[in-house]
Design a protein around this motif. Structure first.
Motif, PDB file in Angstrom:
ATOM      1  N   VAL A   1      16.810  -2.681 -37.547  1.00  0.00           N
ATOM      2  CA  VAL A   1      16.580  -1.292 -37.137  1.00  0.00           C
ATOM      3  C   VAL A   1      15.627  -1.250 -35.943  1.00  0.00           C
ATOM      4  CG1 VAL A   1      15.536   0.903 -37.838  1.00  0.00           C
ATOM      5  CG2 VAL A   1      17.055  -0.321 -39.409  1.00  0.00           C
ATOM      6  N   ALA A   2      14.564  -2.056 -36.000  1.00  0.00           N
ATOM      7  CA  ALA A   2      13.600  -2.084 -34.904  1.00  0.00           C
ATOM      8  C   ALA A   2      14.250  -2.553 -33.611  1.00  0.00           C
ATOM      9  CB  ALA A   2      12.425  -2.993 -35.266  1.00  0.00           C
ATOM     10  N   ALA A   3      15.129  -3.554 -33.711  1.00  0.00           N
ATOM     11  CA  ALA A   3      15.810  -4.063 -32.515  1.00  0.00           C
ATOM     12  C   ALA A   3      16.652  -2.967 -31.873  1.00  0.00           C
ATOM     13  CB  ALA A   3      16.681  -5.266 -32.875  1.00  0.00           C
ATOM     14  N   ALA A   4      17.349  -2.188 -32.700  1.00  0.00           N
ATOM     15  CA  ALA A   4      18.170  -1.102 -32.169  1.00  0.00           C
ATOM     16  C   ALA A   4      17.305  -0.039 -31.491  1.00  0.00           C
ATOM     17  CB  ALA A   4      18.997  -0.482 -33.292  1.00  0.00           C
ATOM     18  N   GLN A   5      16.142   0.230 -32.075  1.00  0.00           N
ATOM     19  CA  GLN A   5      15.260   1.261 -31.513  1.00  0.00           C
ATOM     20  C   GLN A   5      14.634   0.821 -30.196  1.00  0.00           C
ATOM     21  OE1 GLN A   5      12.613   1.846 -34.833  1.00  0.00           O
ATOM     22  NE2 GLN A   5      13.823   3.520 -35.689  1.00  0.00           N
TER      23      GLN A   5
ATOM     24  N   TRP B   1      16.479   2.281 -24.921  1.00  0.00           N
ATOM     25  CA  TRP B   1      16.126   2.744 -23.576  1.00  0.00           C
ATOM     26  C   TRP B   1      16.134   1.623 -22.540  1.00  0.00           C
ATOM     27  CZ3 TRP B   1      17.138   7.381 -22.511  1.00  0.00           C
ATOM     28  CH2 TRP B   1      16.957   8.393 -23.456  1.00  0.00           C
ATOM     29  N   PRO B   2      15.657   0.429 -22.874  1.00  0.00           N
ATOM     30  CA  PRO B   2      15.788  -0.661 -21.899  1.00  0.00           C
ATOM     31  C   PRO B   2      17.236  -0.930 -21.486  1.00  0.00           C
ATOM     32  CG  PRO B   2      14.198  -1.264 -23.570  1.00  0.00           C
ATOM     33  CD  PRO B   2      14.835   0.014 -24.033  1.00  0.00           C
TER      34      PRO B   2
ATOM     35  N   HIS C   1      19.649   1.282 -21.303  1.00  0.00           N
ATOM     36  CA  HIS C   1      20.051   2.352 -20.384  1.00  0.00           C
ATOM     37  C   HIS C   1      19.410   2.167 -19.007  1.00  0.00           C
ATOM     38  CE1 HIS C   1      22.450   5.255 -22.757  1.00  0.00           C
ATOM     39  NE2 HIS C   1      21.859   4.646 -23.775  1.00  0.00           N
ATOM     40  N   GLU C   2      18.134   1.778 -19.007  1.00  0.00           N
ATOM     41  CA  GLU C   2      17.452   1.581 -17.729  1.00  0.00           C
ATOM     42  C   GLU C   2      18.043   0.395 -16.968  1.00  0.00           C
ATOM     43  OE1 GLU C   2      13.379   1.268 -18.825  1.00  0.00           O
ATOM     44  OE2 GLU C   2      13.249   3.354 -19.513  1.00  0.00           O
ATOM     45  N   ALA C   3      18.333  -0.675 -17.683  1.00  0.00           N
ATOM     46  CA  ALA C   3      18.918  -1.848 -17.042  1.00  0.00           C
ATOM     47  C   ALA C   3      20.312  -1.541 -16.505  1.00  0.00           C
ATOM     48  CB  ALA C   3      18.979  -3.013 -18.032  1.00  0.00           C
ATOM     49  N   ARG C   4      21.029  -0.673 -17.219  1.00  0.00           N
ATOM     50  CA  ARG C   4      22.375  -0.293 -16.759  1.00  0.00           C
ATOM     51  C   ARG C   4      22.311   0.425 -15.420  1.00  0.00           C
ATOM     52  NH1 ARG C   4      26.507   3.851 -19.949  1.00  0.00           N
ATOM     53  NH2 ARG C   4      28.466   2.971 -19.166  1.00  0.00           N
ATOM     54  N   GLN C   5      21.254   1.212 -15.245  1.00  0.00           N
ATOM     55  CA  GLN C   5      21.095   1.944 -13.988  1.00  0.00           C
ATOM     56  C   GLN C   5      20.595   1.047 -12.856  1.00  0.00           C
ATOM     57  OE1 GLN C   5      21.973   5.174 -13.535  1.00  0.00           O
ATOM     58  NE2 GLN C   5      22.718   5.183 -15.655  1.00  0.00           N
TER      59      GLN C   5
END
Length: 201
Positions: free
Chosen positions: A154-158, A162-163, A165-169
């Motif tokens: 669960v912690a890994a998913a949390q 955001w990282p 999504h940021e890396a995707r951009q």
């Protein structure tokens, strides 16, 4: 796909799947060997190095073995001395050479790990400590260890949302793959899993 023994690491998976590859005397890579089972239900295609002994119903004779990886890397050639092998079964005569190929591939995966984006020592130490603590917990309370592993999941998913999504951009799929030590397809799926989007979008 033809059957043969392969190896992977937990972190890099099928992006770096290793095997013992075969080279013929002319330097070419032989095709898979087809074995007819005689059952009428078809046969089996095999590319395991040990079938290339040049005998009747087997593949052509291997001149050298080398480690190969699904990423396209290949290791140094290790020549086979057929005068020395003689009538001995190839799987017995060349097992040491095959083991050397495994060592070559291990060296390759170490190089892949070194080329991936580095983690701070504090993060690596904490991850190692957490793994050790859960393994110790499993000896006294397997269910508590399962719960701890679930909390970690669960912690890994949390923390990855955001990282991702940021890396995707900020970067391309190719650069992300190189940083993670994965092929582009595996990197895309990993980012999509953490970012909770479709890998096909």
């Amino acid at each position: 796909m033809a059957e043969r023994e392969t190896w992977t690491t937990e972190e890099f998976g099928s992006s770096h799947e290793g095997a013992v590859g075969v080279l013929l005397a002319d330097g070419t890579v032989p095709g898979a060997v087809y074995f007819d089972t005689g059952s009428g239900a078809g046969g089996q295609s095999v590319s395991q190095w040990s079938v290339y002994d040049g005998r009747v119903a087997h593949g052509p004779r291997a001149a050298a073995l080398r480690a190969v990886c699904s990423c396209g890397w290949s290791g140094p050639e290790h020549r086979l001395d057929w005068d020395e092998i003689g009538e001995e079964e190839l799987v017995e005569a060349a097992h040491g050479t095959a083991d050397t190929c495994v060592d070559d591939w291990d060296t390759h995966t170490v190089e892949v790990e070194r080329s991936a984006i580095p983690l701070p020592e504090t993060v690596t130490a904490l991850l190692n400590q957490l793994q050790e603590e859960i393994e110790k917990l499993a000896k006294t309370s397997p269910l508590a260890a399962v719960r701890a592993a679930r909390r970690l999941e669960v912690a890994a998913a949390q923390v990855g949302y955001w990282p991702a999504h940021e890396a995707r951009q900020d970067t391309t799929a190719e650069r992300a793959a190189a940083a993670l030590g994965l092929d582009v397809n595996a990197a895309r799926k990993l980012m999509a899993r953490f970012g909770n989007w479709s890998p096909y979008s």
